[in-house]
Enzyme design. Sequence first.
Site, PDB file in Angstrom:
ATOM      1  NE  ARG A   1       0.335  -6.641   4.202  1.00 18.84           N
ATOM      2  CZ  ARG A   1      -0.756  -6.044   3.868  1.00 18.84           C
ATOM      3  NH1 ARG A   1      -1.691  -5.840   4.738  1.00 18.84           N
ATOM      4  NH2 ARG A   1      -0.966  -5.600   2.677  1.00 18.84           N
TER       5      ARG A   1
ATOM      6  CD  GLU B   1      -3.047  -5.270  -3.949  1.00 17.93           C
ATOM      7  OE1 GLU B   1      -2.345  -4.581  -3.199  1.00 17.93           O
ATOM      8  OE2 GLU B   1      -2.698  -6.354  -4.431  1.00 17.93           O
ATOM      9  CG  ASP B   2      -3.983  -4.117   2.514  1.00 15.38           C
ATOM     10  OD1 ASP B   2      -4.338  -5.202   2.993  1.00 15.38           O
ATOM     11  OD2 ASP B   2      -2.806  -3.790   2.333  1.00 15.38           O
ATOM     12  CB  ALA B   3     -10.126  -1.942  -0.672  1.00 16.51           C
TER      13      ALA B   3
END
Lengths: 340, 1175
Positions: free
Chosen positions: B979, B791-793
């Site tokens: 994205r 999750e984009d960490a």
Amino acid sequence: MTDLMKSRVVLGAHNVSHVSSSDFPHNYDGDLAWDIEKFKKNFKVVVGSLNEMDMEFDLIGIDAAIANAFRRILIAEVPTMAIESIFFHDNNSVLFDEVLAHRIGLVPLNADPRLFEFRQWDDTPTDLNTIVFRLEVKCTTNPKALPDEVDPKQKYINSNVYSKDLIWQPKGAQEEVFADKPIKPVHDDILLAKLRPGQSIVMDLHAQKGIGKEHAKWSPVATASYRLLPDIQILKPITGDDAIKFQKCFPKGTIEIEKGQAYVANPRKDTASRECLRHKEFEDKVRLTRVRDHFIFSIESTGALTPDALFESAAQVLIDKCKNMKQALNDMGLPATYDE
Amino acid sequence: MADTPVQKGKGSSIFSLESHGRDDLRYNGKKLTDPINTVEDKWRLVPAFLQTKGLVKQHLDSFNYFIETDIKKIIEANKEVRSDFDPEFKLEVKVPMGEDLRARTSYQLTPHACRLRDMTYAGAIEVDIKYNKGKQGFIKRNIEIGKMPIMLKSSKCVLHEKSPDEIAALGECPLDPGGYFIIRGTEKVILIQEQLSKNRIIVEPDRTGFISANVTSSTHEKKSKTGVVYGKAGKIFLKHNSLNAEIPICIVLKALGVESDREIAELVCGSNMEYLELFSPALEECSSMKIFTQKQALDFIGAKVRVTQRGSRVGIKPNWGDEARALLADTVLAHVPVELDSQGVENFRPKAIYVALMVRRTIQAVRDGGITDDRDFVGNKRLELAGQLLSLLFEDLFKNWTLQIKRAIDQQLKKPNRTSQYDASTAVSATSKFITDGLFRAISSGNWNVKRFKMERAGVTQVLSRLSYVSALGMLTRISSQFEKTRKVSGPRALQTSQWGMLCPSDTPEGEACGLIKNLALMTHITTDSDDKALQRLVYMLGVEDINLISGTDLYSDKETFLVFLNGVILGVHRQAEKFVNDIRRLRRIGKVDPFVSVYRTVSQRTINISSDGGRVCRPLIIVNKGVPLFDENDLKDLVHGIKKFDDFVITGKIEYLDTNEETDSDIAIYEKDVVYHPPNFPGIDFNDVPNTTHLEIAPFTLLGAVAGLIPYPHHNQSPRNTYQCAMGKQAIGAIAYNQLNRIDTLLYLMVYPHHPMVRTRTIELIGYDKLPAGQNATVAVMSYSGYDIEDALVLNKASVDRGFGRCVVMRKFSTMIKSYANQTYDRLADAQKGDDGIPITKHAALEDDGIAGVGIRIASGNVLINKQSPMETSQRPPGSAVGSSDPSAIPFRNTPVTYKYPGEAVVDQVVMTTNEEDQTMIKCLIRQTRRPELGDKFSSRHGQKGVCGIIVNQEDMPFAENGVTPDVIMNPHGFPSRMTVGKMIELLSGKAGVLDGNVQYGTAFGGSKVEDMSKILIENGYSYCGKDVLTSGITGEMLQAYIFFGPIYYQKLKHMVMDKMHARSRGPRATLTRQPTEGRSRDGGLRVGEMERDCLIGHGTSSLLIERLLFSSDAYDVECCSKCGLIGAYHGYCTFCESRESVVSVKMPYACKLLFQELMSMNIVPRVEVATLE
């Protein structure tokens, strides 16, 4: 299983294959089992270059895990000395106390850490665990400067504070012990802060022994790393214009051309750019590989110890770890199955 | 040549600083002697443009116009004060000649001193006053009538036209754009307000679906809205808010003096039968109502005038005809002038033609099947800036002020026997606070109330966000719309094609204000009002036939006859439209007409519009003549060498400003290669099909604003990503200003080691972001690592963090006032309270002898920073009420300390003791905290890709490249596919090439370093062309099986840090009323088990847990309750209702429940509790 897979890592166009070492017992028929005698026979260290700060050497005939252990220990577990406590008496420079302290902490010192002890947080500082420095700089206008001078270095005195301004204050026996190599920062010209007239920095600094695992300032190396020895295999002869193009796919000196045919002159110089794999004319003609147990190891010291001494220290740390492990296993009542 | 300093710019001075040291960057490494390529290098006009105008030119221009011109006009228009009681008396306010607002302050007030001392940066408004005392005339010079807040860097500001060194000497940052005000120490921006343009006809369907033409008229005196509706069965009405009924249009026209039906028809339809057909029902309606003459019509309208308009004249029999005549002259279509002719009769002719035109436009729209105007078209908008808003406010205040003076003078003059002659100047000085307070209050509260126009706007001003340099800059270019946020319409929010080059397509917030709040593009200019009298004369001289001399047939007879409008008012017709338009343009280009006057034709309506009003958005473009851009190589050389400035090219007619309307009448090429030219009479080509290029774009990247300009390769990104970055760039921690360490702000975030980005854009250099950056170049490996990166960490390298990556400083202000009170008491500072051992108590550990925390001392939560004590009694005791002592020194004090109440250790950075304008002492303590990144801190790249730190990994565990480089940040590749931020990948590639090459690379929008070139550099340096490197695992020591995309990406640290958010409690404070745990971190509140959590517990059947959470851990309370009567409130086991102890039981219930019962009982509702034993 091909011979290739046994000893080579293959760099493909899109992925790396045969990465893991296979010299593990019971993987293959008998002969690959690890054997100390065989290891002793095959293991080689060749030092390529060595000076005060850098060293490059080849570790041949060793497992990646061991080479990596050395690398990891060099980065994180070989102790050095670094400034840990700073007592500010005055600091009205634009840098905040914390920031200035952080900067100074990262300055490498030339003190031999082997001559010092670790200091626990509740230990009193002694000449065996602490090096004391003093920094006392005051900036003033230079009376000799020309009136239209714009260069701050000329216009003011002490406009820049450098690491050379950290003055060692020998305590106890330190003066004698370090008589031939007085303690000072490795580099004299590390800019610590900039001052303007009226500003001054006065502080006492205590350096302590520590390891890189706790904070990067204690890491004795800028970096320690290795790469595998490249092995460029030309499968079919590459000739003519193709050969020149092929040569250009590699850093200078990697590929040479003799009688219009390209051959590998110095595979060490290859940097894994994989440029030759992009071109259709070299398809099936070349295979880029790495020798799996040939490590080109490089150590860039920060200057506290020479790189060779660092490697020795690293080896010592590894030995100590093994001893520890063995002891721990013994304590558990399990038999230790191998010798040192 | 290179040594000649470029002349100082007007608004911003960044570029004069630039010209010496930074030629290398400004000109992309080119020497001045290098060959210049016009096609590639015409973007250099952009810095030249910004140099003359500054970054916030719009605000400065607007304010300068107000303070230099408009304010004088306002005073001049309202200068006279007369008395009702003494007809001889006259007071005149005059603007002194050569008056300088700030000349008379006793010492030089600097903006920075105002910030530090909580003062207002304002100058005196000084006037001369001429009045008479009896028969004697007096003149008083330089009387202050109020203070006017001064916009920073405006022409009246001390910073005006100062060199960067001088600005720095005044304590100001040379890069600060100015354009805001300082009111009582806070920086306030008057946001740009977007409005529908005034005085223009807009045809659109009204609420009921009928097509109507509406005009909002606006003059200095009146604002009104007039509409013409094409209603049911072809009946056409006039609508106006001062009329209580819709008036048939022909009656209106007749009232305006067009009595004959034929003439009406001609004015509206010309000779077009189609139009006449659509118009005939309206004509018939009028005749069926038997209204034929002007008088009849006026009487008819007069009867419909809204009663409130006549309220004052109750009892007098109204003359309806005169009433209607006055209304038509002044209120309906107020902007169309109605002049009196030689006989003193109103000339309604222009207004009649205007009304007829409105009718024609509706009929036209009806005929075309409802094609109406687009009110979202940028050309139909006007932007109101600080100057215009202040002018509205000041006019109102000044008028009220003169009224006040009149009242004060009347009061004196009506006294029959005065001992001495009354001196009117006392009235002036006595009311001097009125204007000052009005202005200050409006700017500091943002409530803009102008009663004359029934204007009540809130939130016009905002506190300038100083979170980062770009956030401040972004705020100054922000445009807020008058449109309601709640209404669910997409039109005003949508991106308009006409926004091109004027408003930034990316920079808008997400959520409710999406598309309503916009930002200016880089080269946008907003016009200020300019006088149209001269223009009017010129227009007539160029062959426009006066509207009064034109008959209806002439108006629309000829295809080449165009109606000519000036600022929405019909002046007349011209019979050679194209020539006329070209004439005006030619005059504009040679500088005979104001450069911001726009002129355009609308062929479908056969109109020519000339505009010189304020608030139009426009931008400069290169003029193309016969296919050749006029701005050529030599001009560029002159520009680069500093011989010519931007304005020189405007004056010489090589560059001109076009507003959105004129853009529709032009053909603009983006690149030189797109320029089209066909000589006249070119065989085989019809002119109208292939229009010739008239203008050339200066640089396409200027269509983005200042904030979106930071994004490298934005043209490769999915568009919402750019919008996200625009929001996030404003939250990035970095350097704020050169004077950041001298500022004392409530909250200030600074980065310890900010970098300028490896991949820059032209905009970055133009706005000075490279000098006040907010972020660091991180070496990023795009790979999966450890599972703590979902999750984009992000995975951070501990050694990088140790060495200063992402380190930031947080500064907080704590301040208090040392007041003195009416009873001669005052606050005092006390020294530290000492314990038995003589050591100060922990709370007071940081205090020094003066009762204020010492600079450099470490403080923890709970420490007192300022040990203030205040008197218990502060009001003035009435004399004689001698309870206790009236001796002020005997009044006891209580502690009112300022305490540091935030988690984490901090250091006292600065202490300021100063006085404000009212001479009250104030103490400010600045507290500093240095933070290194920790788990959960938020980071983002410049592509709308935010993520929190998921794990911090030791350096030895990090993967390493062939040369031993370990990444600072590991980013999960799953961030890319959905994205589609290709720009980020190219940034990495360019950044990597830049690092290897020792250069900065450019990622300018619609340009920038090419991927092909970057790959070439990578290959030359022995790297893979695609940026993917061979990495070895730091954990196993074996090579990774994948090639890893590896290189530098600029990362921003965002202000959201775990330290400011983390919160937990086991027990703690409770609210007094309900006895439930308090809410919120600041009150050490509990974490609520909300409705959904409750549902969850019910679903799980965990009823014991539920009752524990909702009762025992919250507000359990034992209520004594009578099981017989069921009432609560038994006392010590005795039910007062049953008068017995028999059946009182104790029941556990939430305190809130008990409270509810009691509240119900207090309003005569009996809640009874039925009690039974639990089975």
